[in-house]
Design an enzyme around this catalytic site. Structure first.
Site, PDB file in Angstrom:
ATOM      1  N   HIS A 158       0.805  -1.219   0.000  1.00  0.00           N
ATOM      2  CA  HIS A 158       0.000   0.000   0.000  1.00  0.00           C
ATOM      3  C   HIS A 158       0.840   1.272   0.000  1.00  0.00           C
ATOM      4  O   HIS A 158       0.275   2.374   0.060  1.00  0.00           O
ATOM      5  CB  HIS A 158      -0.943  -0.003   1.203  1.00  0.00           C
ATOM      6  CG  HIS A 158      -2.013  -1.043   1.120  1.00  0.00           C
ATOM      7  ND1 HIS A 158      -3.235  -0.803   0.538  1.00  0.00           N
ATOM      8  CD2 HIS A 158      -2.033  -2.339   1.511  1.00  0.00           C
ATOM      9  CE1 HIS A 158      -3.975  -1.907   0.596  1.00  0.00           C
ATOM     10  NE2 HIS A 158      -3.269  -2.854   1.177  1.00  0.00           N
ATOM     11  N   ASP A 176       3.478   9.528  -2.040  1.00  0.00           N
ATOM     12  CA  ASP A 176       2.388   8.784  -1.404  1.00  0.00           C
ATOM     13  C   ASP A 176       2.030   7.582  -2.258  1.00  0.00           C
ATOM     14  O   ASP A 176       2.008   7.679  -3.490  1.00  0.00           O
ATOM     15  CB  ASP A 176       1.153   9.675  -1.249  1.00  0.00           C
ATOM     16  CG  ASP A 176       0.415   9.411   0.053  1.00  0.00           C
ATOM     17  OD1 ASP A 176       0.597   8.319   0.610  1.00  0.00           O
ATOM     18  OD2 ASP A 176      -0.334  10.294   0.499  1.00  0.00           O
TER      19      ASP A 176
END
Length: 734
Positions: free
Chosen positions: A171, A380
């Site tokens: 993730h 991110d």
């Protein structure tokens, strides 16, 4: 069938109130997404059992008395907590996970603080998770492991449950090979091998997938073909699955009476000023300080906007016990105070700052009330805040300013894209967003919303699991082609019962490395080939690409026949070399300078000239550049091949050309005709060995063709790996 999810944290937390312990669900995140996916499954779905979630409960399980966390939980998932002692969790989570992997994977290498003790803690905690998970597994379970805290777990499960269906999803970003290789050698290899215990490895963006495949290729030396990796005896896929959100959840929350009232109150309190929302967890990767600097520059450049705009700065507490995060919090506080002190008036405060987490209705109200969302992380993995903002707007007005280095940027190209390190660009993007025409805002918002609805969290989970089933089914299909233990036993009996037997064995992949020749054969190889060759009923033929001198040096003392240079030269055991047919050498004068020129373009590449073949090798060169040069060379050679009638072969770290008429199939046919066997066993481990299979008769003597590896082949059977081939040969040798 049951879905078993494994993550560092359970989707619930333990809460102690007045001395009583209870289990409460965690808000949002992976659990909400998977629950939405499972609830949307049609009747008759493969998942017909309640899913199980294995993870750490957020605190040690000691000191709970007779409290049973699993029994106390009543939710969409069965749960099983993993006990980790406090000191071990601290070294694991704050040590290796967040002092090494987190900064390195987010491109902050100077923040990395590697300690051997924290790496050992990472290994121990992954082993603890395996020890908790393994006894719970049942045949048919689908295991889905999540994120960077558990990169070693898939391989631990694979070793204990070889036929398990395992997926892994990262993730956070996966860094480029240049960054990843800064980890200690044993550590980086273990992390890659751990993840490759999976059948499918998933990432949010294509760049992360590409970086992972490059690291696997360069560090582990495994070939990569469009994300398909050959790992030991099975296929592994690395692919891209951008994570979505539950769009209706945020749209409905923003449209609720509670959220609308909160949003209206916020707008009234700010006297109708334009609201810019910045919401992030406290972390250096989020670029909060850069964002504040950009807002300050915006106020300086556009004084006309003062008292008409407000920045809602929401920072969610995170890792507040870590010194680096404490220092960052202090810098944010100071910067907010300085900007407010510089620009505030008696009636206006430019930055409204909250250091807190918000429940869904307040969060949705913030999204709904904001005119601009400033989502500009320095790096991110995905960033779901950008998607939540668009969902809460539900096709209405509102402008998203998005960092080009956030994973979400790959899907949300209509947003205002900025470089989060370019303060001036971000400042001007704020002005552009505030000045944007409402019709343009709505057009962009609706375009983004349609995409979010199509690629929501249900799609993400369904796409990943469908792909996982596809890899699983392919592995099962390939395994079905493998020679079974019973089939191997029958084959051994049939071959050993034959009066005359011919063994056609490829040298590379069985006795020699595919891309190089060792100084000597292993003692095991010498013993096995001696046993096979000394049997008077056997003719053992070793077929390889090595020259006569090399094949003689390696195999000449054994009672075996040899085929050198892919069959250009043949030799029966104890006899002289022969050339089955005259071979031209004129082509070498054309090809050799070409290969040498390509070797001159790649440091570490070399050309090996044999009597009737040329080999361009690059095993000591940069792997990626070598593969590119090899493709160029191979394409050039194939353009010349028809006119010169030569054969071009490309393999791991080499490109080879051989004389016209030379082939391993011709060598196989020669020895078959010479020996007139009652049984033939042909065993190969490379693509060149396919020529041997093609040359064998479809009728006549009993013929067994076997290819090492789970791959497409002309052979009748696959063998799982070289170990299986050795077991078979040992049984045939008695």
């Amino acid at each position: 069938m049951r879905l078993v999810v494994v993550s560092n944290r359970l989707p619930v937390r333990l809460v102690e109130t007045d001395g009583r312990i209870a289990v409460e669900p965690s808000v949002g995140g992976l659990a909400t997404g998977l629950e939405a996916y499972l609830n949307a499954l049609p009747a008759g779905s493969e998942f017909d059992e309640k899913p199980l979630w294995v993870g750490w409960p957020g605190r040690p399980l000691t000191g709970l008395g007779d409290f049973d966390m699993a029994s106390a939980h009543d939710g969409p998932f069965d749960i099983h907590p993993v006990h980790v002692p406090t000191d071990e969790m601290d070294a694991f989570y704050h040590g290796f996970c967040n002092a090494v992997l987190w900064p390195l994977f987010h491109y902050f290498p100077t923040y990395v603080s590697y300690r051997e003790a924290s790496w050992r803690a990472y290994e121990r905690v992954n082993t603890r998770f395996f020890a908790a998970l393994s006894p719970l597994l049942r045949e048919g379970d689908v295991i889905w492991v999540h994120d960077y805290q558990l990169m070693l777990l898939p391989q631990l499960v694979r070793q204990a449950h070889p036929l398990a269906t395992i997926g892994f999803f990262l993730h956070i970003p996966f860094p480029s090979h240049e960054l990843f290789r800064t980890l200690p050698r044993a550590c980086r290899q273990a992390l890659l091998q751990g993840v490759l215990g999976s059948d499918l490895v998933g990432f949010h963006t294509h760049d992360y997938t590409r970086h992972f495949a490059s690291s696997v290729s360069r560090i582990l030396g495994l070939p990569n073909n469009l994300g398909r990796l050959a790992v030991d005896d099975r296929p592994v896929m690395a692919d891209t699955f951008p994570m979505g959100i539950d769009v209706d959840k945020y749209a409905d929350a923003a449209g609720s009476a509670t959220s609308r009232a909160l949003a209206d109150d916020l707008r009234r309190s700010l006297s109708g000023a334009d609201i810019i929302l910045s919401m992030d967890r406290l972390d250096y990767s989020k670029g909060i300080l850069n964002r504040l600097a950009a807002f300050e520059r915006f106020l300086k450049r556009h004084p006309e906007r003062r008292e008409r705009v407000a920045l809602m700065l929401v920072v969610v507490p995170s890792r507040t016990e870590v010194k680096k995060y404490q220092e960052m919090k202090k810098r944010i506080d100071e910067m907010v105070g300085r900007i407010n002190g510089r620009f505030a008036t008696m009636a206006w405060t430019p930055i409204l700052y909250r250091f807190a987490a918000f429940p869904l209705d307040e969060l949705a109200a913030l999204y709904a009330a904001s005119d601009v969302a400033l989502v500009t992380p320095l790096r991110d993995g995905m960033n779901l805040i950008a998607k939540e903002y668009v969902a809460a707007k539900n096709g209405g007005t509102g402008v998203l300013i998005l960092s080009e280095t956030a994973g979400a940027a790959a899907e949300m190209g209509e947003a205002l894209m900025v470089n989060p390190r370019d303060i001036s660009e971000m400042a001007e993007a704020i002005e552009t967003a505030l000045a944007m025409d409402q019709s343009a805002q709505i057009r962009i918002s609706r375009t983004l919303l349609r995409r979010l609805k199509r690629f929501d969290v249900r799609h993400w989970a369904g796409d990943f699991l469908s792909s996982l089933f596809g890899v699983r089914d392919e592995r099962r299909r390939l395994e079905s082609l493998c020679l079974s233990p019973a089939g191997a036993e029958g084959l051994v009996v049939t071959v050993r019962d034959a009066a005359k037997r011919l063994f056609l064995l490829e040298a590379e992949g069985l006795f020699l490395p595919v891309d190089a020749a060792p100084d000597t054969l292993s003692p095991e190889s010498l013993e096995m080939l001696t046993l096979l060759g000394e049997n008077p009923a056997n003719m053992v033929v070793i077929i390889g690409s090595g020259g006569r001198a090399e094949m003689q040096r390696l195999f000449g003392g054994l009672p075996v026949a040899l085929a050198a240079e892919n069959g250009a030269f043949l030799r029966e055991a104890g006899q002289d070399w022969i050339m089955p047919r005259p071979l031209p050498r004129e082509w070498i004068a054309t090809i050799l300078p070409l290969m040498q020129r390509f070797a001159g373009r790649l440091p570490g590449a070399e050309v090996e000239e044999k009597e009737h073949s040329l080999v361009w090798r690059y095993r000591r060169a940069d792997k990626n550049l070598g593969e590119m040069r090899a493709r160029e060379l191979s394409a050039t050679l194939k353009g010349l091949a028809a006119g010169l009638e030569i054969t071009v072969r490309q393999g791991p770290a080499f490109v080879e050309t051989v004389s016209p008429g030379v082939g391993r199939g011709a060598a196989a046919y020669h020895f078959q005709r010479l020996h007139a066997p009652d049984a033939i066993l042909a065993l190969a481990a490379t693509d060149s060995g396919e020529e041997i299979f093609s040359a064998l008769p479809e009728q006549g003597p009993f013929t067994a063709t076997l290819r090492v590896g789970l791959c497409a082949t002309r052979a009748a059977f696959n063998l799982r790996n070289a170990r299986s081939a050795w077991v078979l040969l040992r049984n045939l040798a008695g």
